[in-house]
Design a protein around this motif. Structure first.
Motif, PDB file in Angstrom:
ATOM      1  N   GLU A   1     -12.596  20.466  -9.772  1.00 26.16           N
ATOM      2  CA  GLU A   1     -12.151  21.951  -9.569  1.00 26.16           C
ATOM      3  C   GLU A   1     -12.792  22.441  -8.199  1.00 26.16           C
ATOM      4  O   GLU A   1     -12.247  22.999  -7.391  1.00 26.16           O
ATOM      5  CB  GLU A   1     -13.018  22.764 -10.488  1.00 26.16           C
ATOM      6  CG  GLU A   1     -12.157  22.516 -12.025  1.00 26.16           C
ATOM      7  CD  GLU A   1     -10.641  22.849 -11.945  1.00 26.16           C
ATOM      8  OE1 GLU A   1     -10.429  23.911 -11.350  1.00 26.16           O
ATOM      9  OE2 GLU A   1      -9.864  21.940 -12.354  1.00 26.16           O
TER      10      GLU A   1
ATOM     11  N   HIS B   1      -4.793  21.557 -13.120  1.00 23.63           N
ATOM     12  CA  HIS B   1      -5.862  22.059 -13.560  1.00 23.63           C
ATOM     13  C   HIS B   1      -5.700  21.838 -15.115  1.00 23.63           C
ATOM     14  O   HIS B   1      -6.259  22.551 -15.894  1.00 23.63           O
ATOM     15  CB  HIS B   1      -6.405  23.449 -13.355  1.00 23.63           C
ATOM     16  CG  HIS B   1      -6.461  23.649 -11.842  1.00 23.63           C
ATOM     17  ND1 HIS B   1      -7.663  23.535 -11.095  1.00 23.63           N
ATOM     18  CD2 HIS B   1      -5.399  24.156 -11.087  1.00 23.63           C
ATOM     19  CE1 HIS B   1      -7.183  23.843  -9.884  1.00 23.63           C
ATOM     20  NE2 HIS B   1      -5.971  24.104  -9.757  1.00 23.63           N
TER      21      HIS B   1
ATOM     22  N   SER C   1     -10.817  20.996  -5.377  1.00 26.75           N
ATOM     23  CA  SER C   1      -9.522  21.670  -5.116  1.00 26.75           C
ATOM     24  C   SER C   1      -9.646  22.957  -4.544  1.00 26.75           C
ATOM     25  O   SER C   1      -9.171  23.296  -3.729  1.00 26.75           O
ATOM     26  CB  SER C   1      -8.707  21.632  -6.293  1.00 26.75           C
ATOM     27  OG  SER C   1      -8.571  22.991  -6.992  1.00 26.75           O
ATOM     28  N   ASN C   2     -10.953  23.703  -4.624  1.00 25.32           N
ATOM     29  CA  ASN C   2     -11.071  24.961  -4.204  1.00 25.32           C
ATOM     30  C   ASN C   2     -11.230  24.692  -2.613  1.00 25.32           C
ATOM     31  O   ASN C   2     -10.799  25.846  -1.872  1.00 25.32           O
ATOM     32  CB  ASN C   2     -12.355  25.606  -4.860  1.00 25.32           C
ATOM     33  CG  ASN C   2     -12.166  25.997  -6.187  1.00 25.32           C
ATOM     34  OD1 ASN C   2     -10.959  26.430  -6.693  1.00 25.32           O
ATOM     35  ND2 ASN C   2     -13.091  26.743  -6.690  1.00 25.32           N
TER      36      ASN C   2
END
Ligand code: ADP
Ligand code: MG
Length: 605
Positions: free
Chosen positions: A31, A243, A34-35
């Motif tokens: 996560e 996600h 990916s941000n």
């Protein structure tokens, strides 16, 4: 220093995350990467399209630093960055619509909730699964000031001024004692390899006193050719972009070369996205132009009825710096959309033929959504019809229309269907069809009541609702002497005049005493059907016709004895029974019970 309170939903999500998601802790890294990748995407596009950013020297990368002394893991990027207002908006609230309802829907059962949270998409806050304290230091591209955001979960966080050399963000995790494996280089390498090998930017791992080492391939997965990609790589890439913690059900990877060049990689999830039936659902398709990310919130990239599809469209011949509005009228993009829609539908059709079990799973998950296409997408109606599955009066297993038509009787006049809420197998309307050994499609989805009347034809066979008197023309006329029943019919009509339009004799039934149908010539009914087809679902349903089975002994005896003393009770009972058997509720429970009691008392006396 400024203290802030988390939005109530954030606090709740944080608690859930910390207490119910243990089994999947490692996804926090996916996560955060990916941000970081999103932040690089945003700045990348600006440096190509916006004068203000064109002279930034931009070498996009993500760096993961392990600080063993302080027990910190730091994920840094040189992307778009955030200012103090962004920090409050992005890391203090949840922008996703439907969050509140989602949280309320959770059961408290840790296992079930973990699954649901997975579908919801955990994002930044998942980092609190492995860290008891997090700091985010960020500088927005073009700004002079940098900011620090600090929190130990709970209900609060702080924001302060800070220093940072270049634009970008450092997410600093103070790793919990029990999660120290995330401070070892092999673990970080393993997780990055698993989920983030194919994000389009380089990821470096930095250990104390060592040169940073690149630990991912940094090649956009969708640009590779199919034989260079393993099943696992396809699956993990899906998890990163969607996600989702579950494997996808299916994927479709296409490279189009010709007048328009583009690559698409579409995935069908193996569970329903949490917002599938919300009007403000999030799109799951990202648009790239020559590897540069453009947007991921454009619902126009695929038709609404394919909103469960996740994936990527990468076009070669689109301008980078066009507005969303212009993009929507872009002829190249609309051609890609058209071709992609056809491709997905065709692949689903192939899946149906080659892997029935998988297709059944797909149908259970998304069949209802696919049906919307029959109303919205005339162009692909033929293909969509091939995708439909039905249970029938003869089959508890799903069959498709092709199978239905193959099994049709030689002189059968059409494709018969029955729409209703539940237990359609028990409907008296099926009796005549059973007697004549004709199969009927049973349609119990809510959406069927407006999809089915809109279908018209399949392979030149006409769809016909068996709850309309239209089907009477397909059967031989009965030779019952109706005049004998005239008094009876009038009496029943008088009793039920509020509820039914007419009372008639029928040859539709073999066992049941009565049934409710709609008269095909009733203008109110035609209007009602038309309005439903146009999407006006609050249209008032017209009154049905009550048809009674003259061969049933209830009526035979009444007519023969000419004794109508119980006709009121009988009318109430047969009318409500017909409603029940056709999947409706009893109209007036009190009257119904009273009528039964009167009849029962009479019977025992
Ligand atoms: P999502 O990525 O689905 O929007 P997240 O919880 O992962 O949700 O992140 C929330 C928001 O915080 C992001 O939308 C983004 O605006 C911001 N954000 C998070 N990490 C970064 C980062 N490294 N750089 C810039 N913005 C970030
Ligand atoms: Mg995110």
């Amino acid at each position: 220093m400024a203290k802030h309170h988390f939005e109530a939903e954030v606090s709740k999500l944080l608690q859930l995350m910390i207490h119910s998601l243990y089994s999947h802790k490692e996804i926090f890294l996916r996560e955060l990467i990916s941000n970081a990748s999103d932040a690089l995407d945003k700045l990348h596009l600006l440096t190509l399209t916006d004068e203000k950013f064109k002279n930034i020297s931009f070498d996009p990368k993500i760096t993961i630093t392990i600080d063993e002394v302080e027990k910190r893991l730091i994920i840094s990027d040189n992307g778009i960055g955030m200012d103090d207002v962004d920090l409050v908006e992005n890391l203090g609230t949840i922008a996703k619509s439907g969050t509140k309802e989602f949280l309320e829907s959770l059961s408290g059962d840790a296992n079930k909730d973990a699954q649901l949270i997975g579908q919801f998409g955990v994002g930044f806050y998942s980092a609190f699964m492995v860290a008891d304290r997090i700091e985010v230091i960020s500088k927005k591209a073009g700004d002079k000031k940098a900011w620090i955001w600090r929190s130990e979960a709970g209900n609060e966080y702080e924001i302060d001024e800070a220093t940072r050399d270049t634009q970008g963000t450092d997410v600093i995790l103070y790793i919990r004692k029990e999660d120290e494996e995330y401070l070892s280089d092999w673990k970080i390498k393993e997780v990055v390899k698993k989920y983030s090998d194919h994000i389009p930017y380089k990821i470096f791992l930095k250990l104390a006193q060592k040169e940073p080492e690149q630990i991912n391939k940094a090649s956009a997965l969708w640009k590779l050719s199919k034989n260079e990609i393993t099943e696992d790589e396809y699956k993990e890439f899906y998890k990163t972009i969607a996600h989702d913690d579950n494997d996808p059900l299916y994927w479709i990877h296409t490279k189009a070369e010709g007048t328009i060049e583009y690559t698409t990689l579409f995935y069908i999830p193996s569970s329903r996205p949490f917002d599938l039936f919300r009007a403000d659902y999030q799109s799951g398709v990202k648009l790239y132009v020559k590897n540069v990310f453009i947007m991921d919130d454009d619902k126009e990239l695929l038709p609404v009825y394919l909103r469960f599809v996740r994936g990527i469209i990468d076009a070669e011949d689109l301008p980078l710096n066009v507005s969303r509005e212009i993009l929507q009228q872009n002829i190249v993009l609309s051609k890609i959309k058209k071709a992609s829609t056809k491709k997905i539908l065709n692949e689903l059709k192939k899946l149906k033929e080659k892997d029935k079990d998988k297709y059944l799973k797909f149908w259970e998950l998304f069949g209802r959504v696919i049906k919307e296409g029959l109303i919205a997408d005339f162009e692909n109606r033929k293909l969509l019809l091939e995708l439909l599955l039905f249970k029938t009066s003869k089959s508890d297993e799903y069959i498709d229309l092709k199978t239905y038509v193959e099994r049709m009787k030689q002189d059968q006049k059409g494709i018969y269907y029955l729409v209703g809420e539940e237990n359609l197998k028990d409907s008296p309307l099926l009796e005549r069809f059973r007697k004549e050994d004709i199969e009927v499609l049973l349609c119990e989805d809510e959406i069927d009541s407006f999809v089915m009347p809109a279908l018209v034809q399949y392979k030149e066979k006409t769809f016909k609702s068996i709850s309309s008197t239209e089907v009477d023309e397909d059967f031989e006329k009965s030779e019952i002497d109706e005049s004998r029943y005239k008094d009876l019919l009038e009496k029943i009509k008088e009793i039920l005049k509020e509820d039914v339009k007419e009372v008639k004799i029928t040859s539709r039934l073999t066992e049941s005493p009565a049934v409710l149908v709609f008269d095909k010539d009733d203008p109110e009914f035609q209007m009602y059907q038309m309005m439903r087809q146009m999407g006006q679902f609050d249209a008032k349903e017209p009154k049905p016709v009550l048809e009674i089975n003259p061969e049933h002994e209830i009526f035979g005896k009444m007519v023969l004895s000419n004794d109508f003393s119980l006709v009121s009770e009988v009318a109430t009972v047969i009318y409500n029974e017909a409603r029940l058997l056709e999947g409706m509720k009893i109209k007036n429970v009190g009257d119904f019970a009273k009528a039964i009691n009167t009849l029962a008392a009479k019977a025992v006396s």
